[in-house]
Design a protein around this motif. Structure first.
Motif: not given
Ligand code: NAD
Ligand code: LIP
Length: 538
Positions: A468-470, A483-491
């Motif tokens: 759900l991080s995205y 913890v990943v915040n970079a949006l396109f990695k999350q998508k």
């Protein structure tokens, strides 16, 4: 693609069907044997050694989409009332006049409803066509609020939606009344006390018991098979993590029984949800998920997710900083200012509540900065300043202004300035929907490990849903996970997990077939469409 019965904004809905000897579709589940390929990295003196690692899993996804309820904490707020209106407007295919002409209901901003994913051969399909997902218009809604105003009144109070749309929804939404809330003064801003006229009386234990009864009653009265609870109430101050109070599940339950002053209302909702077997998601930045709460969820095998919807200024930051750092450009100063005039802004005008938000808005660059030791020395970070001001007149129309100053080659600088205005709730409402729908899908996924000795017992995903991080500014992840915040990695994470559930390899965007002089494997089907999009009969 198979056709299924869609009920909203299109007569037909399609589902991708994978033809492979590794994927089977039976009456109950979609089962996929999946080879997960990662790389183990070690160092040997000056040498960095990368070792490919292949792990075989088996995914099973239940095909039956359950009757699903969504309970919102803070239902009468801007986000809660706006999401309710949006779902009803789509369910009834509403249109309304505005000065720019006629508008039709849609769910733009929801990745499950309005985004597509590459399937193969440059063909793009709706994200929700990969696996069976809840139709948003089938969701049953309920929730709690410290303000007893009905949802039509709440929609009017929010001042988010055009009057002509509101008028079409008043009759149905006026019948929706938030349940009395668990409220303890001192966690949200004191300026919220003027709204308080709809609360559960008693101590923390009696509040949890009442919240559990509310969830059970909602589930039974609507004949629901699953209920998801999402906090979209006001931002609380952080709770202190105290040994013997909220550090373990047993201590947390004991502290609630003892009415301990450091247990926040949001944690009471989370505990009630866990004890009722429900997924609980935190859309605000406070630390609801104290260690004892996470342990309780793990003990009960329920899901948690959060924190703090990532809707606008921070969402863009998680794209811009990723672009700059991955381009070898060094952000040195990031200043994020915004002002807004809704009740959330009023609550955040209190220093304790602002501090919660400042933390979630500030940590979003850490993973991207930490990924590039060429640009940044260990521990070095850009200057990062977050300012939020409450200006009543602008209401829900949040004005965000950002300045990104970066170092470029030979002592040069690149300064990017962004002005971003939006109705805050129209960006957050679709995220709440996606959180609910992706979480519900996760409730139907189990995973087994396959090796020479056979296939293990199928297990649910880990309790903390990092997938759900995205949708979150400060993603909750399982212990030990990055913890990943970079949006396109999350998508990409969401897309590739859904692809794995139907036995498809991750999207890699290599287009190798167009680079090398050898054709693809013989059984590659001819492209399904010349222009990259299959017409889905909408
Ligand atoms: N774009 C966005 O709107 C956005 C983005 C990220 C995070 N958020 C967070 O989402 C939350 C809601 O935002 P909003 O704009 O809808 O705010 P809002 O103030 O309009 O709504 C919050 C609602 O929660 C109610 N409430 C407060 N304490 C409660 C309790 N203990 N139990 C039940 N209800 C309670 C309030 O009465 C209010 O109706 C805020 O915490 C905000 O920081 C919003
Ligand atoms: O998601 P985002 O735009 O970065 O952050 C937003 C803040 O800028 C805003 O002040 C606050 O009221 C919203 O709740 C949201 O958190």
């Amino acid at each position: 693609m198979e056709q299924t019965n869609g009920t909203h904004n299109s007569s037909r809905k399609y589902l991708v069907r994978v033809q492979s000897d590794k994927v089977t579709y039976n009456n109950d589940v979609i089962q996929a044997d999946y080879e997960y390929q990662t790389t183990r990295v070690t160092t040997q003196g000056e040498t960095i050694v990368a070792t490919p690692v292949s792990t075989n899993y088996q995914f099973q996804t239940k095909r039956h989409v359950p009757r699903t309820g969504l309970m919102l904490v803070g239902w009468g707020g801007n986000n809660g009332s706006t999401l309710t209106a949006a779902l009803l407007a789509n369910k009834h295919h509403l249109s309304w006049n505005t000065k720019e002409g006629v508008k039709d209901a849609n769910l733009f901003g929801s990745i499950t409803q309005s985004s597509t994913v590459p399937l193969g051969d440059e063909v793009y399909v709706p994200l929700n066509s990969l696996l069976p997902m809840v139709d948003p218009c089938d969701l049953e809604l309920d929730g709690w609020d410290i303000s007893g105003l009905d949802l039509a009144g709440a929609m009017n109070r929010a001042k988010v939606l055009e009057w002509q749309l509101q008028q079409q929804l008043v009759q149905e939404m006026s019948k929706m009344k938030p349940r009395p809330a668990a409220h303890i003064p001192g966690f949200v801003a004191s300026n919220q006390e003027t709204r308080v006229d709809n609360v559960i009386t008693g101590n923390r234990q009696s509040m949890v018991e009442q919240l559990r009864k509310d969830i059970a009653e909602f589930k039974a009265s609507r004949q629901l098979e699953t209920v998801i609870v999402i906090w979209t109430a006001n931002t609380e101050r952080f709770a202190e993590i105290r040994e013997g109070v909220n550090d373990t599940a047993a201590n947390l339950l004991a502290a609630i029984r003892a009415n301990h002053s450091e247990i926040a209302p949001s944690t009471l909702y989370a505990v009630a949800s866990i004890l009722e077997g429900c997924t609980y998601i935190n859309g605000s930045p406070q630390n609801t998920f104290v260690p004892g709460c996470v342990e309780l969820a793990e003990k009960h095998s329920t899901f948690l997710g959060g924190d703090d919807f990532k809707s606008g200024q921070t969402k863009l930051k998680s794209v811009l900083v990723d672009f700059l750092v991955s381009a070898g450009i060094k952000p040195a100063s990031i200043v994020s200012y915004n002002h807004l005039g809704n009740n959330d802004g009023k609550n955040l005008s209190d220093p304790m509540q602002f501090r919660s938000k400042e933390i979630s808005k500030s940590n979003v660059v850490d993973d991207m900065v930490g990924s590039n030791h060429i640009l940044y020395q260990p521990g070095e970070k850009p200057d990062h300043c977050v300012v939020i001001k409450y200006v009543p007149y602008v209401g829900d129309s949040k004005r965000a202004m950002d300045e990104y100053m970066s170092e470029i080659m030979l002592g040069g600088h690149n300064t990017i300035v962004v002005h971003n205005t939006c109705e805050d709730s129209l960006l957050a409402a679709p995220l709440i929907l996606d959180l609910a729908l992706v979480a519900e899908l996760c409730e139907r996924i189990t995973v087994a490990k396959r090796d020479a000795s056979g296939t293990s017992e199928h297990q649910p995903l880990r309790s903390v849903l990092s997938i759900l991080s995205y949708m979150c500014k400060a993603p909750q992840v399982p212990k030990g996970a990055p913890v990943v915040n970079a949006l396109f990695k999350q998508k990409a994470c969401i897309e590739n997990v859904l692809r794995a559930c139907i036995g498809l390899a991750p999207s890699n965007h290599m287009l190798l077939e167009h680079m090398v002089r050898f054709p693809l494997a013989k059984d590659a089907a001819k492209s399904a469409s010349s222009n990259g999009c299959i017409s889905l009969g909408h």
